[in-house]
Scaffold this active site. Sequence first.
Site, PDB file in Angstrom:
ATOM      1  N   GLU A 160       0.876  -1.173   0.000  1.00 42.32           N
ATOM      2  CA  GLU A 160       0.000   0.000   0.000  1.00 42.32           C
ATOM      3  C   GLU A 160       0.914   1.224   0.000  1.00 42.32           C
ATOM      4  OE1 GLU A 160      -2.703   0.411   3.333  1.00 42.32           O
ATOM      5  OE2 GLU A 160      -3.483   2.288   2.514  1.00 42.32           O
ATOM      6  N   ARG A 189       4.741 -12.429   9.768  1.00 39.08           N
ATOM      7  CA  ARG A 189       5.434 -11.164   9.719  1.00 39.08           C
ATOM      8  C   ARG A 189       6.817 -11.301  10.333  1.00 39.08           C
ATOM      9  NH1 ARG A 189       3.364  -5.893   9.199  1.00 39.08           N
ATOM     10  NH2 ARG A 189       1.426  -6.383   8.188  1.00 39.08           N
ATOM     11  N   LYS A 229       4.546   0.834   9.001  1.00 38.81           N
ATOM     12  CA  LYS A 229       4.623   2.138   8.335  1.00 38.81           C
ATOM     13  C   LYS A 229       3.976   3.227   9.188  1.00 38.81           C
ATOM     14  CE  LYS A 229       3.195   0.131   4.565  1.00 38.81           C
ATOM     15  NZ  LYS A 229       2.440  -0.060   3.332  1.00 38.81           N
TER      16      LYS A 229
HETATM   17  P1  ATP Z   1       2.585  -1.861   7.637  1.00 39.59           P
HETATM   18  O1  ATP Z   1       1.849  -2.200   8.883  1.00 39.59           O
HETATM   19  O2  ATP Z   1       4.024  -1.597   7.866  1.00 39.59           O
HETATM   20  O3  ATP Z   1       1.918  -0.798   6.831  1.00 39.59           O
HETATM   21  P2  ATP Z   1       1.428  -3.646   5.822  1.00 39.59           P
HETATM   22  O4  ATP Z   1       1.332  -5.123   5.859  1.00 39.59           O
HETATM   23  O5  ATP Z   1       0.178  -2.877   6.040  1.00 39.59           O
HETATM   24  O6  ATP Z   1       2.549  -3.204   6.799  1.00 39.59           O
HETATM   25  P3  ATP Z   1       1.674  -3.444   3.019  1.00 39.59           P
HETATM   26  O7  ATP Z   1       2.132  -2.298   2.208  1.00 39.59           O
HETATM   27  O8  ATP Z   1       0.243  -3.803   2.961  1.00 39.59           O
HETATM   28  O9  ATP Z   1       2.088  -3.154   4.511  1.00 39.59           O
HETATM   29  O10 ATP Z   1       2.575  -4.714   2.756  1.00 39.59           O
HETATM   30  C1  ATP Z   1       2.920  -5.226   1.494  1.00 39.59           C
HETATM   31  C2  ATP Z   1       3.278  -6.671   1.672  1.00 39.59           C
HETATM   32  O11 ATP Z   1       4.370  -6.814   2.562  1.00 39.59           O
HETATM   33  C3  ATP Z   1       2.123  -7.454   2.251  1.00 39.59           C
HETATM   34  O12 ATP Z   1       2.018  -8.683   1.580  1.00 39.59           O
HETATM   35  C4  ATP Z   1       2.516  -7.632   3.687  1.00 39.59           C
HETATM   36  O13 ATP Z   1       1.921  -8.758   4.225  1.00 39.59           O
HETATM   37  C5  ATP Z   1       4.041  -7.711   3.598  1.00 39.59           C
HETATM   38  N1  ATP Z   1       4.656  -7.286   4.853  1.00 39.59           N
HETATM   39  C6  ATP Z   1       4.451  -6.128   5.509  1.00 39.59           C
HETATM   40  N2  ATP Z   1       5.143  -6.089   6.658  1.00 39.59           N
HETATM   41  C7  ATP Z   1       5.809  -7.265   6.743  1.00 39.59           C
HETATM   42  C8  ATP Z   1       6.693  -7.840   7.707  1.00 39.59           C
HETATM   43  N3  ATP Z   1       7.030  -7.195   8.823  1.00 39.59           N
HETATM   44  N4  ATP Z   1       7.188  -9.075   7.455  1.00 39.59           N
HETATM   45  C9  ATP Z   1       6.859  -9.719   6.330  1.00 39.59           C
HETATM   46  N5  ATP Z   1       6.041  -9.243   5.389  1.00 39.59           N
HETATM   47  C10 ATP Z   1       5.511  -8.027   5.578  1.00 39.59           C
HETATM   48 MG    MG Z   2      -1.374  -1.857   5.560  1.00 42.32          MG
END
Ligand code: ATP
Ligand code: MG
Length: 561
Positions: free
Chosen positions: A35, A262, A272
């Site tokens: 995202e 994660r 983020k």
């Molecule tokens: P954040 O909470 O940091 O915004 P998010 O999962 O909402 O993390 P996205 O931009 O939706 O962020 O993530 C893109 C991809 O990366 C998704 O498939 C997500 O599951 C994966 N991802 C995000 N954070 C992690 C992590 N700490 N370890 C492994 N994969 C991750």
């Molecule tokens: Mg997210």
Amino acid sequence: MANEEKSLNFIEHIIEDDLKNGYSDEQLRFRFPPEPNGYLHIGHASSICLNFGLGERYEAPVNLRFDDTNPEKEEKEFVDAIKRDIEWLGFTWDQECYASDYFQQLYDWAIGLIKAGKAYVDSQSSEEMASQKGTPTEPGTHSPFRNRSIKENLSLFERMKNGEFEEGVHVLRAKIDMASPNMLMRDPILYRVLNKAHHRTNTDWCIYPMYDWAHGQGDYIEQVSHSLCTLEFLPHRELYDWCLDQLVSPEKLRPKQREFARRNLSHTVVSKRKLLQLVNDGVVAGWDDPRMPTISGLRRRGYTPESIRNFADTIGIAKRENLVDVSLLEFHAREHLNKIAPRVMAVLNPLKVVITNYPEGGEEWLDAENNPEDETAGSRKVPFSRTLYIEREDFREQANRKFFRLKLGGEVRLKNGYIIKAESCTKDTDGNIIEVQCTYDPKSKSGSGTEESLRKVKGTLHWVSVAHAIEAEIRIYDRLFTDENPDGHKDRDFMEFVNRDSLKVVTGFLEPSLREAKVGERFQFQRLGYFNVDNDSKPGNLVFNRTVTLRDTWAKIQQKS
Ligand code: ATP
Ligand code: MG
């Protein structure tokens, strides 16, 4: 196939099973779906390495899909940063896709759902809807709008789309099962009104699909075979499948959602939203502050793409969440930098040394090997003269036999140079040592082949010639958080654990070969650590970051305290 010798992870086992049970190699396709609401962090690197790693292993395309269904938080700046970071890590995506590319298709599919009697417009407040949700053990209750006619639903949904309503007045919900043991199946919201301009579709739309009504559909449109996400989406899988059931046609491939854990890194936060808070609160200078666990922060700090990829490959993927120690990431930085970083000499905490038997005004340029780990790295010349700097910590008036550095009456070798002996020292009125007088053995020059040059002394020190040294700003970083798991405390906010002393700036004295060092170039300052030239650097005003120390001193300091 690459990595054949490595054992398969559980996702690869799933894929291998699918290949045995009817999928063809050509059908495999993956995606990385960020995202664009912030910069990528080290957790994302795991997901990137997983998805693009599968692409490499199976020679399958990997799409970059921006999951941009929430215009409130998403920006073009983030899209650009994400692309830059993935490219820098060394991966190439097949198609660049956006959930927003599918807004019209998703809308059309939603109309189909309404016509099939599987979606309705709910006109309650969010509080009212929440009060009807039930609990995991008690079923929810039906909305009074659940049985609206198809005609009324179609008309209201169109008017939502046309911008006739304020935010929150109506939403579109799937009509599934208010008694489902999976709370997400209790008539989930598919669309809401948001009167916000979108970074790509601008004001074309004022209704936006929810994640669950966009993600699987995007996978389906792109014909992604394996849609890999983190474990918090496990309960969404049933809804993912329900949504696909409404549209999949038999001749097309049906995407599969599978979940992995994660990755969390110690002494930092990988979210983020929380990283944004650090930026907004001014705890760090920006998303790419070298203390940030973002890809751009690590890049600016001097990390190589290889070290990040090796780290992600080493930790692999897991089914359960855990905390990976940041020292493992640092280990991979050292391991790669050791191979590629040219060695140079720099003194960060200077103490003046005068070689009393060296000719006044004399100078010579000594041969210095650039990198003993790399035969092709060649050598350079470093200037030697009568007045030098060594590190203050490298001299003591008196010390026990285990102190292999310089002490009165003792000898050390100056790296690439001569053996010197400390004869006396002078102090200021406060008793601080301000200068050490030494003599040198003119026959002991390194590499000169004489018997004296081969003489072994216990210590070797780095040094710079005072007259030739260039001054630079050196930024020394410590952990951004004092706690190993700042995010892991039930009743304390992660911000309470911010390390207020995570940045120290000192003036360093560098050998003159560094005068032309370019932004991003990486070096080993001998005996001190790996350093790189920061973006803030200007010709004549060099700025270096310490990437990592040569050894893991953190663990030791922690044990003592
Ligand atoms: P954040 O909470 O940091 O915004 P998010 O999962 O909402 O993390 P996205 O931009 O939706 O962020 O993530 C893109 C991809 O990366 C998704 O498939 C997500 O599951 C994966 N991802 C995000 N954070 C992690 C992590 N700490 N370890 C492994 N994969 C991750
Ligand atoms: Mg997210």
